[in-house]
Design a protein around this motif. Structure first.
Motif, short mmCIF file in Angstrom:
data_model
loop_
_atom_site.label_atom_id
_atom_site.label_comp_id
_atom_site.label_asym_id
_atom_site.label_seq_id
_atom_site.Cartn_x
_atom_site.Cartn_y
_atom_site.Cartn_z
N ILE B 106 40.09 37.14 48.36
CA ILE B 106 40.24 35.65 47.30
C ILE B 106 39.30 36.35 46.10
CG2 ILE B 106 38.97 33.79 47.01
CD1 ILE B 106 39.23 33.25 50.08
N LEU B 109 42.12 38.24 43.99
CA LEU B 109 42.82 37.21 43.45
C LEU B 109 42.34 36.49 42.22
CD1 LEU B 109 45.61 36.11 44.61
CD2 LEU B 109 44.67 34.42 45.71
N GLN B 110 41.03 35.90 42.66
CA GLN B 110 40.63 35.59 41.35
C GLN B 110 40.15 36.23 40.30
OE1 GLN B 110 36.99 34.13 43.55
NE2 GLN B 110 37.62 32.01 43.50
N ILE B 113 43.75 36.52 38.68
CA ILE B 113 43.89 35.38 37.62
C ILE B 113 43.25 35.31 36.36
CG2 ILE B 113 43.72 32.85 37.47
CD1 ILE B 113 43.94 32.93 40.57
N ASN B 116 44.63 37.64 34.08
CA ASN B 116 46.06 37.13 33.33
C ASN B 116 45.57 35.91 32.32
OD1 ASN B 116 47.70 38.65 34.86
ND2 ASN B 116 48.10 36.93 36.59
N LEU B 117 44.65 35.19 32.66
CA LEU B 117 44.19 34.22 31.64
C LEU B 117 43.64 34.89 30.28
CD1 LEU B 117 42.24 31.46 33.95
CD2 LEU B 117 44.38 31.43 32.29
N THR B 120 46.63 36.09 28.43
CA THR B 120 47.44 34.96 27.72
C THR B 120 46.46 34.60 26.41
OG1 THR B 120 47.81 34.28 30.04
CG2 THR B 120 48.49 32.63 28.27
N ARG B 123 46.85 37.00 23.93
CA ARG B 123 48.46 37.00 23.34
C ARG B 123 48.35 35.80 22.08
NH1 ARG B 123 51.93 36.41 27.79
NH2 ARG B 123 50.92 38.30 29.21
#
Lengths: 293, 124
Positions: B106, B109-110, B113, B116-117, B120, B123
């Protein structure tokens, strides 16, 4: 001496058992004491009480048996046997509680993991949407830029056609007749002002362009003289443009003299066409392609 | 007096019965509990406990063979709690390991994430 012996006997037989009786059964079997300590720890652990009540109960029962046999002064082996069982059952209760707690935790963590994955998908979806939107905006901007460029190109073409430029292999070429100069002179006459202003305005608007001014004559007179005259005429035009505010490095000049006639030199009409100044306009990179003939 | 005699003899007989019968069922139960513990990885997760259970089972068999049934039964009982503990400890350790791995997955995974955020955001 005898008195003392009696006293000692009395203490040994009556007082000690009495004292022991008052304090409950003497708990000095080390294995039983250890089992009792372990059990009382487990019993005060709320996790074990909640998650492993059966195993804890079994431990308690074994402990009580051990204590009972001890109280009744039963077989030591049997006291220790049940103490051992009680101790191991206490450990089993502890492990059972931890197992149950861990299983609950696994369930919680699994649902948490699912939530995180859902969040991840949401985040990914948002990110994808943002990317798509950005790509769309970029496309829009590109389109607008292309449109602007197209408009500018159209304007350029319009302006050039206004100036009666023609398309050649080398790009747009503006041909000015010799009427801008007096006979045999390299001085621009008043009629040249209009042309100079037009070319200057064009260069100011399309500031990525450069020009090459090329002078030509007819074949009358010596070639060397004609070459010199054509060079001076081209230079005169350059000076006039610089005076209107055009940077000198945007203008190059060449005198070709009698070379590259566009018509025959056998008659006046042809010679008239050959006496000329050509302004070759560069491409958008400011490069003028040179004559190859 | 006669009643007392009867009671004593009865008690004697029942106790005698308990000690004259070999605890074969008990030994089999211990054996199967040890196997169950082994199946859930007691060799790795509770090596001391499982060894102790095996040792006591062997002792119990020996005592039983020597017709010392009462002692054999007690030893088998102790072997039984050792085997039960080995089994429970193995299950508990494995479950706790699973919890740790799940929590770690977990966390990873967090982190991913978040990365990725961040990307983004950078970008745009």
């Amino acid at each position: 001496m005898k008195n003392f012996q009696i006293k000692a006997f009395f203490i040994a037989t009556i007082i000690i058992p009495l004292m022991a009786g008052c304090g409950g059964p003497p708990q000095n079997n080390p294995l039983l004491m250890e089992a009792e300590r372990a059990y009382s720890q487990a019993e005060s652990d709320s996790l074990i009480v909640m998650k492993a009540p059966v195993a804890l109960k079994e431990a308690e029962e074994a402990l009580e048996q051990s204590q009972q046999i001890w109280k009744e002064k039963g077989e030591k082996d049997l006291v220790e046997h049940y103490a051992y069982i009680a101790h191991q059952k206490t450990k089993i209760a502890r492990e059972t509680a931890q197992l149950n707690a861990a299983q609950d935790e696994v369930e919680r963590a699994e649902s948490e993991r699912k939530e995180v994955l859902i969040e991840a998908r949401k985040a990914e979806a948002i990110a994808a949407e943002q990317r798509a939107e950005k790509a769309l905006t970029e496309l829009q901007e590109e389109r607008e830029e292309a449109e602007k460029a197209r408009q500018k190109a159209t304007e350029l073409a319009d302006r050039l056609s206004e100036m009666e430029a023609r398309q050649s292999d080398r790009g747009m070429v503006l041909t000015l007749s010799d009427v801008l100069f007096d006979f045999d002179s390299a001085t621009l006459n008043s009629g040249a002002n209009k042309v100079v202003n037009e070319v200057s305005a064009f260069l100011k608007e399309f500031n990525d362009r450069t020009v090459q001014i090329e002078g030509f004559t007819d074949s009358i007179g010596s070639a060397a003289y004609n070459k010199d005259l054509s060079q001076r005429r081209a230079d005169a035009l350059k000076r006039a443009l610089i005076e209107t505010g055009i940077a000198s490095n945007r203008i190059t000049t060449i005198g070709y003299g009698e070379e590259f006639p566009v018509a025959t030199n056998m008659n006046e009409a042809g010679r008239q066409q050959n006496r000329r100044v050509e302004i070759v306009i560069s491409n958008e990179n400011g490069v003028v392609s040179q004559r190859t003939e | 007096m006669r009643q007392l005699l009867l009671l004593t003899s009865f008690l004697f007989i029942t106790t005698a019965c308990a000690s004259t019968k070999p605890p074969n069922d008990k030994l089999t139960q211990v054996e199967s509990t040890i196997q169950q513990a082994e199946q859930v990885g007691a060799e790795n997760y509770a090596p001391l406990e499982i060894r102790e259970a095996r040792k006591k089972l062997a002792e119990a068999r020996e005592l039983s063979a020597k017709e010392n049934y009462e002692k054999a039964k007690r030893t088998a009982d102790r072997a039984m709690v050792d085997a039960e503990l080995a089994q429970m400890k193995s299950l508990s350790e494995k479950a706790q390991k699973a919890v740790r791995q799940l929590r770690e997955s977990i966390r990873v995974l967090q982190e991913e994430i978040q990365n990725n955020l961040d990307k983004t955001e950078n970008r745009s």
